[in-house]
Design a protein around this motif. Sequence first.
Motif, PDB file in Angstrom:
ATOM      1  N   GLY A 354       0.803  -1.216   0.000  1.00  0.00           N
ATOM      2  CA  GLY A 354       0.000   0.000   0.000  1.00  0.00           C
ATOM      3  C   GLY A 354       0.837   1.268   0.000  1.00  0.00           C
ATOM      4  N   ASP A 355       2.115   1.177   0.432  1.00  0.00           N
ATOM      5  CA  ASP A 355       3.000   2.342   0.392  1.00  0.00           C
ATOM      6  C   ASP A 355       3.413   2.626  -1.046  1.00  0.00           C
ATOM      7  N   PRO A 356       3.623   3.889  -1.399  1.00  0.00           N
ATOM      8  CA  PRO A 356       3.998   4.236  -2.775  1.00  0.00           C
ATOM      9  C   PRO A 356       5.263   3.532  -3.266  1.00  0.00           C
ATOM     10  N   SER A 357       6.193   3.249  -2.368  1.00  0.00           N
ATOM     11  CA  SER A 357       7.477   2.659  -2.780  1.00  0.00           C
ATOM     12  C   SER A 357       7.500   1.141  -2.696  1.00  0.00           C
ATOM     13  N   TYR A 358       6.410   0.523  -2.246  1.00  0.00           N
ATOM     14  CA  TYR A 358       6.419  -0.908  -1.987  1.00  0.00           C
ATOM     15  C   TYR A 358       6.740  -1.732  -3.234  1.00  0.00           C
ATOM     16  N   GLU A 359       6.035  -1.472  -4.325  1.00  0.00           N
ATOM     17  CA  GLU A 359       6.217  -2.280  -5.531  1.00  0.00           C
ATOM     18  C   GLU A 359       7.638  -2.169  -6.075  1.00  0.00           C
ATOM     19  N   THR A 360       8.183  -0.963  -6.087  1.00  0.00           N
ATOM     20  CA  THR A 360       9.552  -0.776  -6.575  1.00  0.00           C
ATOM     21  C   THR A 360      10.545  -1.503  -5.677  1.00  0.00           C
ATOM     22  N   PHE A 361      10.353  -1.382  -4.358  1.00  0.00           N
ATOM     23  CA  PHE A 361      11.258  -2.034  -3.409  1.00  0.00           C
ATOM     24  C   PHE A 361      11.244  -3.541  -3.606  1.00  0.00           C
ATOM     25  N   MET A 362      10.074  -4.138  -3.689  1.00  0.00           N
ATOM     26  CA  MET A 362       9.956  -5.586  -3.819  1.00  0.00           C
ATOM     27  C   MET A 362      10.478  -6.066  -5.173  1.00  0.00           C
ATOM     28  N   LYS A 363      10.240  -5.271  -6.217  1.00  0.00           N
ATOM     29  CA  LYS A 363      10.732  -5.633  -7.547  1.00  0.00           C
ATOM     30  C   LYS A 363      12.254  -5.668  -7.559  1.00  0.00           C
ATOM     31  N   GLU A 364      12.878  -4.657  -6.948  1.00  0.00           N
ATOM     32  CA  GLU A 364      14.339  -4.620  -6.895  1.00  0.00           C
ATOM     33  C   GLU A 364      14.894  -5.779  -6.078  1.00  0.00           C
ATOM     34  N   LYS A 365      14.240  -6.089  -4.964  1.00  0.00           N
ATOM     35  CA  LYS A 365      14.681  -7.195  -4.115  1.00  0.00           C
ATOM     36  C   LYS A 365      14.595  -8.526  -4.857  1.00  0.00           C
ATOM     37  N   GLN A 366      13.459  -8.778  -5.494  1.00  0.00           N
ATOM     38  CA  GLN A 366      13.275 -10.045  -6.192  1.00  0.00           C
ATOM     39  C   GLN A 366      14.205 -10.161  -7.387  1.00  0.00           C
ATOM     40  N   MET A 367      14.436  -9.042  -8.060  1.00  0.00           N
ATOM     41  CA  MET A 367      15.335  -9.051  -9.207  1.00  0.00           C
ATOM     42  C   MET A 367      16.749  -9.441  -8.784  1.00  0.00           C
ATOM     43  N   LEU A 368      17.187  -8.916  -7.642  1.00  0.00           N
ATOM     44  CA  LEU A 368      18.515  -9.254  -7.148  1.00  0.00           C
ATOM     45  C   LEU A 368      18.614 -10.739  -6.817  1.00  0.00           C
ATOM     46  N   LEU A 369      17.620 -11.278  -6.106  1.00  0.00           N
ATOM     47  CA  LEU A 369      17.648 -12.688  -5.727  1.00  0.00           C
ATOM     48  C   LEU A 369      17.557 -13.595  -6.953  1.00  0.00           C
ATOM     49  N   ASP A 370      16.704 -13.246  -7.911  1.00  0.00           N
ATOM     50  CA  ASP A 370      16.597 -14.032  -9.147  1.00  0.00           C
ATOM     51  C   ASP A 370      17.918 -14.001  -9.912  1.00  0.00           C
TER      52      ASP A 370
END
Length: 482
Positions: A354-370
């Motif tokens: 729900g936070d404005p930065s949530y999607e970007t934060f999670m996308k960057e995190k998952q991209m790094l792990l992938d």
Amino acid sequence: MTPREKLLTLRSMNQKVRAARVPILGSLSTRAEEIQREIQEGIHKPFTKITPCFFGDIQAMGQKPSTFLRQVAALCTYPELLVSDQFPEDAKTRAQAILKNLDDGSVGSYNPGYITKTLPHIIAKFIQRRDDGVPSTPRNIIVCSGTSEAVMSVLSLVVDDEEALKTGILLPVPHCPLYMDTIALSGAVMVPYYLDEGRSWAVSVGSIQESLSAARRLCNPKVLCVINPGNPTGHVLTRENITELIHLAAEENLLIFADEVYQENVFGPGVAFHSFKKVLYEMGAQYSERVQLISVYSTSKGITGECGSRAGYIEFVNIDPAVFEVLYIMKSFSIPPIIGALMMEVVLDPPQPGDPSYETFMKEKQMLLDNLAEKARITEEILNQAPGIHCNPIQGALYAFAKVQIPDRALRLAQDWSQEPDDFYCHLLLEDTGIVLCAGNSFGQAAGTYHFRITLIHPIDELKSILQKIVQFHTRFTTEYS
């Protein structure tokens, strides 16, 4: 004036300091620098640049920092930016909340209250979320300037020079060189226990018990050090492994020191991170109220890779509160950099749904792990194509620790040149390809085996090229020295 011997010489200096081996590359680093200068001077080489593959500094290799993390850090460092429309509202809100907890709202202040009171509460909440509600007490948490300081602080509490026998520290082999050097500086004794390479670096309780029995004739083993996920091995302990280690610590009256700095870097198929604290509490009061545990975390690793920020924490479980009073006095001389501390707050309390930065934060995190998972797969696949190189599956952290077979003739030459065989191998690799690897002897290895550590932090295409050059070199090396 009568000539006298100088007070500080190599012979008279603190021999504990002299015993430290950092940096891990030694002469390899010196030669790499020489080659780089030669390239700049126009001297022809079979490559155009030196390619470092020995450290875990992911941002030095092009990994972009977390957007939200840097936004908050920028706003805290220069609050005038809070009026800018270039930052999302949740980043501004977080920065304003942090600034309220800083002395005069400034990151330039020492801010001891933020370090010793505010931040431990945030860390405790993170630990409770991570461990599905297992309680964490802010009073038992100390903020530090990263893993190196954490290890030194803990050993300074445990080692007693006045005891008849030196303090023994059980350390996995292979291990991060930081530990070997810190143990030497503290005046303790390293008690090695060997990970089982044939079973993907599994921890063997039997191996630890053998090491304990042999060591007790020479020292007083007090600490069982565990690195999970493993550095340099990239293995991740199962819940069953951790349970066995806790049983052992209870039976042998050992304090567990859990290095869990790579806990967010877990990407192997079907693999999960389990904290020692959570497993300890799930085992019941007979363990959770008796076994002593110290765990550490660092923002240098994980999904952020903020190596320059130098921030981390130590959590103490079942440690006498009076110990903290001693450690607080010690820590008063080394308050961690406030920028690193506030970045750790953001890492441990990231944007929520729900936070404005949530999607970007999670996308960057998952991209790094992938990305890490893919690079781990590629590294294992390419290295294992070379007869004489074997790489176990990489489940976490940032490294591969590959075994390399070295022909007898090369072993003899290495001995003639007073080099370890894997140092000899890495030197020849450097001269042939410009690639700089860490030789396995810097991390410890079973007698008669040789390894190198390579990091997974280069971009995928560059990593593929590096690995293929290593395989091609190994083929030439084996042919020449067989």
